[in-house]
Scaffold this motif. Structure first.
Motif, mmCIF file in Angstrom:
data_model
loop_
_atom_site.group_PDB
_atom_site.id
_atom_site.type_symbol
_atom_site.label_atom_id
_atom_site.label_comp_id
_atom_site.label_asym_id
_atom_site.label_seq_id
_atom_site.Cartn_x
_atom_site.Cartn_y
_atom_site.Cartn_z
ATOM 1 N N GLY A 105 26.674 56.572 33.328
ATOM 2 C CA GLY A 105 27.924 56.980 32.691
ATOM 3 C C GLY A 105 29.124 56.322 33.331
ATOM 4 O O GLY A 105 29.164 55.099 33.510
ATOM 5 N N THR A 106 30.106 57.148 33.713
ATOM 6 C CA THR A 106 31.341 56.612 34.285
ATOM 7 C C THR A 106 31.736 57.382 35.535
ATOM 8 O O THR A 106 31.284 58.512 35.763
ATOM 9 N N LEU A 107 32.606 56.776 36.324
ATOM 10 C CA LEU A 107 33.139 57.412 37.522
ATOM 11 C C LEU A 107 34.530 56.866 37.789
ATOM 12 O O LEU A 107 34.772 55.664 37.660
ATOM 13 N N ARG A 108 35.433 57.741 38.176
ATOM 14 C CA ARG A 108 36.791 57.347 38.542
ATOM 15 C C ARG A 108 36.956 57.469 40.042
ATOM 16 O O ARG A 108 36.574 58.469 40.646
ATOM 17 N N VAL A 109 37.548 56.459 40.669
ATOM 18 C CA VAL A 109 37.835 56.501 42.096
ATOM 19 C C VAL A 109 39.213 55.891 42.315
ATOM 20 O O VAL A 109 39.585 54.905 41.687
ATOM 21 N N GLY A 110 39.986 56.517 43.201
ATOM 22 C CA GLY A 110 41.319 56.030 43.516
ATOM 23 C C GLY A 110 41.358 55.426 44.909
ATOM 24 O O GLY A 110 40.567 55.788 45.781
ATOM 25 N N ALA A 111 42.270 54.489 45.119
ATOM 26 C CA ALA A 111 42.444 53.878 46.440
ATOM 27 C C ALA A 111 43.895 53.449 46.601
ATOM 28 O O ALA A 111 44.528 52.989 45.645
ATOM 29 N N GLU A 112 44.409 53.617 47.815
ATOM 30 C CA GLU A 112 45.773 53.215 48.145
ATOM 31 C C GLU A 112 45.712 51.962 49.005
ATOM 32 O O GLU A 112 45.319 52.024 50.171
ATOM 33 N N ALA A 113 46.056 50.808 48.418
ATOM 34 C CA ALA A 113 45.992 49.530 49.127
ATOM 35 C C ALA A 113 47.395 48.974 49.359
ATOM 36 O O ALA A 113 48.262 49.063 48.490
ATOM 37 N N LYS A 114 47.605 48.402 50.554
ATOM 38 C CA LYS A 114 48.894 47.801 50.893
ATOM 39 C C LYS A 114 48.669 46.475 51.601
ATOM 40 O O LYS A 114 47.719 46.329 52.377
ATOM 41 N N LEU A 115 49.545 45.507 51.315
ATOM 42 C CA LEU A 115 49.506 44.217 51.992
ATOM 43 C C LEU A 115 50.515 44.246 53.136
ATOM 44 O O LEU A 115 51.723 44.344 52.917
ATOM 45 N N ILE A 116 50.025 44.209 54.369
ATOM 46 C CA ILE A 116 50.879 44.316 55.548
ATOM 47 C C ILE A 116 50.656 43.087 56.424
ATOM 48 O O ILE A 116 49.542 42.851 56.911
ATOM 49 N N ASP A 117 51.725 42.301 56.595
ATOM 50 C CA ASP A 117 51.647 41.081 57.407
ATOM 51 C C ASP A 117 50.504 40.170 56.986
ATOM 52 O O ASP A 117 49.775 39.616 57.816
ATOM 53 N N GLY A 118 50.334 40.052 55.677
ATOM 54 C CA GLY A 118 49.311 39.152 55.153
ATOM 55 C C GLY A 118 47.906 39.716 55.159
ATOM 56 O O GLY A 118 46.974 39.030 54.721
ATOM 57 N N GLU A 119 47.708 40.948 55.634
ATOM 58 C CA GLU A 119 46.390 41.569 55.684
ATOM 59 C C GLU A 119 46.368 42.813 54.794
ATOM 60 O O GLU A 119 47.293 43.623 54.820
ATOM 61 N N TRP A 120 45.302 42.939 54.021
ATOM 62 C CA TRP A 120 45.181 44.110 53.167
ATOM 63 C C TRP A 120 44.707 45.318 53.977
ATOM 64 O O TRP A 120 43.840 45.204 54.825
ATOM 65 N N SER A 121 45.314 46.464 53.679
ATOM 66 C CA SER A 121 44.954 47.719 54.336
ATOM 67 C C SER A 121 44.824 48.808 53.280
ATOM 68 O O SER A 121 45.621 48.855 52.331
ATOM 69 N N VAL A 122 43.830 49.651 53.410
ATOM 70 C CA VAL A 122 43.645 50.783 52.508
ATOM 71 C C VAL A 122 43.695 52.058 53.331
ATOM 72 O O VAL A 122 42.910 52.234 54.264
ATOM 73 N N THR A 123 44.630 52.924 53.004
ATOM 74 C CA THR A 123 44.800 54.147 53.797
ATOM 75 C C THR A 123 43.762 55.205 53.456
ATOM 76 O O THR A 123 43.307 55.935 54.332
ATOM 77 N N LYS A 124 43.380 55.281 52.165
ATOM 78 C CA LYS A 124 42.323 56.225 51.806
ATOM 79 C C LYS A 124 41.811 55.925 50.409
ATOM 80 O O LYS A 124 42.479 55.283 49.601
ATOM 81 N N ALA A 125 40.596 56.377 50.160
ATOM 82 C CA ALA A 125 40.011 56.349 48.828
ATOM 83 C C ALA A 125 39.634 57.780 48.470
ATOM 84 O O ALA A 125 39.233 58.564 49.341
ATOM 85 N N VAL A 126 39.793 58.127 47.201
ATOM 86 C CA VAL A 126 39.596 59.516 46.770
ATOM 87 C C VAL A 126 38.676 59.550 45.553
ATOM 88 O O VAL A 126 38.826 58.757 44.624
ATOM 89 N N MET A 127 37.717 60.473 45.596
ATOM 90 C CA MET A 127 36.883 60.705 44.415
ATOM 91 C C MET A 127 36.347 62.127 44.449
ATOM 92 O O MET A 127 36.362 62.796 45.492
ATOM 93 N N SER A 128 35.882 62.577 43.317
ATOM 94 C CA SER A 128 35.328 63.928 43.202
ATOM 95 C C SER A 128 33.835 63.869 42.962
ATOM 96 O O SER A 128 33.344 63.020 42.208
ATOM 97 N N ARG A 129 33.115 64.756 43.621
ATOM 98 C CA ARG A 129 31.677 64.921 43.427
ATOM 99 C C ARG A 129 31.416 66.431 43.316
ATOM 100 O O ARG A 129 32.342 67.234 43.231
ATOM 101 N N SER A 130 30.169 66.807 43.343
ATOM 102 C CA SER A 130 29.802 68.220 43.395
ATOM 103 C C SER A 130 28.591 68.355 44.294
ATOM 104 O O SER A 130 27.921 67.364 44.606
ATOM 105 N N ALA A 131 28.313 69.574 44.735
ATOM 106 C CA ALA A 131 27.197 69.799 45.657
ATOM 107 C C ALA A 131 26.704 71.232 45.508
ATOM 108 O O ALA A 131 27.466 72.129 45.151
ATOM 109 N N ARG A 132 25.430 71.412 45.799
ATOM 110 C CA ARG A 132 24.915 72.784 45.846
ATOM 111 C C ARG A 132 23.617 72.834 46.644
ATOM 112 O O ARG A 132 22.890 71.841 46.758
ATOM 113 N N VAL A 133 23.342 74.011 47.179
ATOM 114 C CA VAL A 133 22.092 74.255 47.895
ATOM 115 C C VAL A 133 20.968 74.400 46.873
ATOM 116 O O VAL A 133 21.075 75.147 45.895
ATOM 117 N N LEU A 134 19.871 73.682 47.096
ATOM 118 C CA LEU A 134 18.696 73.796 46.247
ATOM 119 C C LEU A 134 17.654 74.736 46.850
ATOM 120 O O LEU A 134 16.975 75.474 46.138
#
Length: 394
Positions: free
Chosen positions: A353-382
């Protein structure tokens, strides 16, 4: 004739995202297995049922796929501003080793829930959202899990739907902080070769454009068209083709050398979990593994990724972080297939299917930096209780 009895170890069997694994509190493990080493690896291999030459893991808890041959060890953290330490072991199905070289993004979504339910985290609200700060010990990174609480207990049921998982559940949002991985030999660089796109030469196979990135998990992204694919392939198209699997493994080995993760291609056989190899394409109309029709306009790009030598049925969580990060950086293959330009989120198509993921990327002094990536999942005890193994298994 004397027989060695089985021992029982407290354990919880959990689904996290599109993966399943056996979770342990470190202090519940036999003393010899509380520290890294052969005893720990032998124990986890026996728990999961590996190595199994039949490839089924019948005599263990594994499900004979990379998504279900997994183990997690959690302990209280002594690290400042963190609640628990989380260690992930990817258990090989047919070989006698546990790969500790990377994280599992899907099972990361279950770590906060497990930590609360097992008493490792107690300062949580009766109702609302518990924030669990997790130290991911495989890659030395912070993950922040937002775990819903109802009446003092982890809420596991809900209406959040995740492609690749049959039933809805409660949403768990994950923040992968500073996700560019610091890999041994890779210098800690997000792009270890210094290039957004490389020409990856693979003797006997060809030369391919590749984006090689350390984010979430080391990943090699390839152009689907250059490989003869559309990007809409389902598992059988790849996993039923031994020549294709061998080609991808060879590409992965040469990519691992270029990324500085290994020195010789022969070392790749002992490092199956990382790096991942994936191929990307611009969107086309196609049908997912569940039979759902997905139109080109519903996603930004298509991605297919291999894990432990096989095409994944959905998408590894850590690879999703790599996808989101690469998509946010103009000039990468992932960004190119998503239409180019600057973006802070991407929705991609995978076999389920599909999935959405976000990321915050910045170019600092010629180098790429990502402060965080965000996505949603789910979990449960089986299931929870004890797992049993022969006392002489480790």
């Amino acid at each position: 004739m004397a027989h060695t009895p089985q021992i029982k170890i407290p354990a919880t069997y959990m689904r996290g995202g599109t993966s399943k694994g056996v979770f342990f509190r470190r202090d519940d493990l036999p003393e010899a297995a509380r520290v890294p080493g052969p005893a720990r690896d032998k124990l986890l291999l026996r728990v999961i049922g590996s190595p199994d030459p039949y490839g089924k893991q019948i005599d263990g808890m594994g499900g004979a796929t990379s998504s279900t041959s997994k183990t997690v060890i959690v302990s209280k953290s002594t690290r400042e501003n963190h609640d628990v330490d989380y260690l992930f072991g990817q258990v090989s199905i047919d070989k006698p080793f546990v790969d500790w070289s990377g994280n599992c993004g899907n099972l990361s979504s279950a770590v906060g829930s497990f930590a609360i339910a097992s008493g490792l985290v107690t300062n949580v609200p009766q109702d609302g959202m518990a924030v669990v700060r997790i130290w991911q010990a495989n890659i030395n990174k912070t993950i922040i899990a937002h775990v819903p609480m109802t009446n003092g207990e982890v809420q596991e049921t809900g209406g959040f739907e995740l492609d690749g998982v049959t039933f809805p559940a409660a949403e768990v949002q994950l923040e992968f902080m500073d996700p560019a991985a610091e890999e041994e030999g890779g210098g800690g660089a997000m792009f270890p070769t210094g290039q957004l796109v490389d020409e990856l030469e693979v003797p006997g196979i060809g030369t391919f454009r590749a984006t090689m990135i350390n984010a979430g998990i080391p990943t090699i992204f390839l152009d689907a068209e250059e490989l003869g694919y559309t990007g809409a392939e389902l598992q059988e198209a790849i996993n039923g083709d031994p020549a294709a699997l061998a080609k991808f493994e060879t590409i992965r080995a040469y990519g691992a050398v270029r990324m500085g993760l290994i020195k010789e291609t022969s070392e790749a056989v002992g490092r199956q979990h990382t790096p991942k190899v994936a191929f990307v394409a611009s969107p086309i109309d196609h049908t997912t593994s569940s039979g759902k029709h997905l139109t080109a306009g519903e996603v930004d790009l298509l991605v297919r990724a291999l894990s432990m030598g096989k095409l994944h049925h959905a998408m590894m969580g850590t690879a999703a972080v790599a996808i989101g990060t690469a998509a946010a950086i103009p000039g990468t293959l992932v960004n190119e297939m998503a239409g180019g330009g600057e973006r802070d989120a991407v929705r991609f198509g995978h076999p389920s299917g599909t999935l959405r993921v976000g990321a915050e990327a910045k170019l600092i002094d010629g180098e790429w930096s990502v402060t965080k990536a965000v996505m949603s999942r789910s979990a449960r005890v089986l299931m929870e209780g004890w797992v049993r193994v022969p006392g002489d298994a480790f």
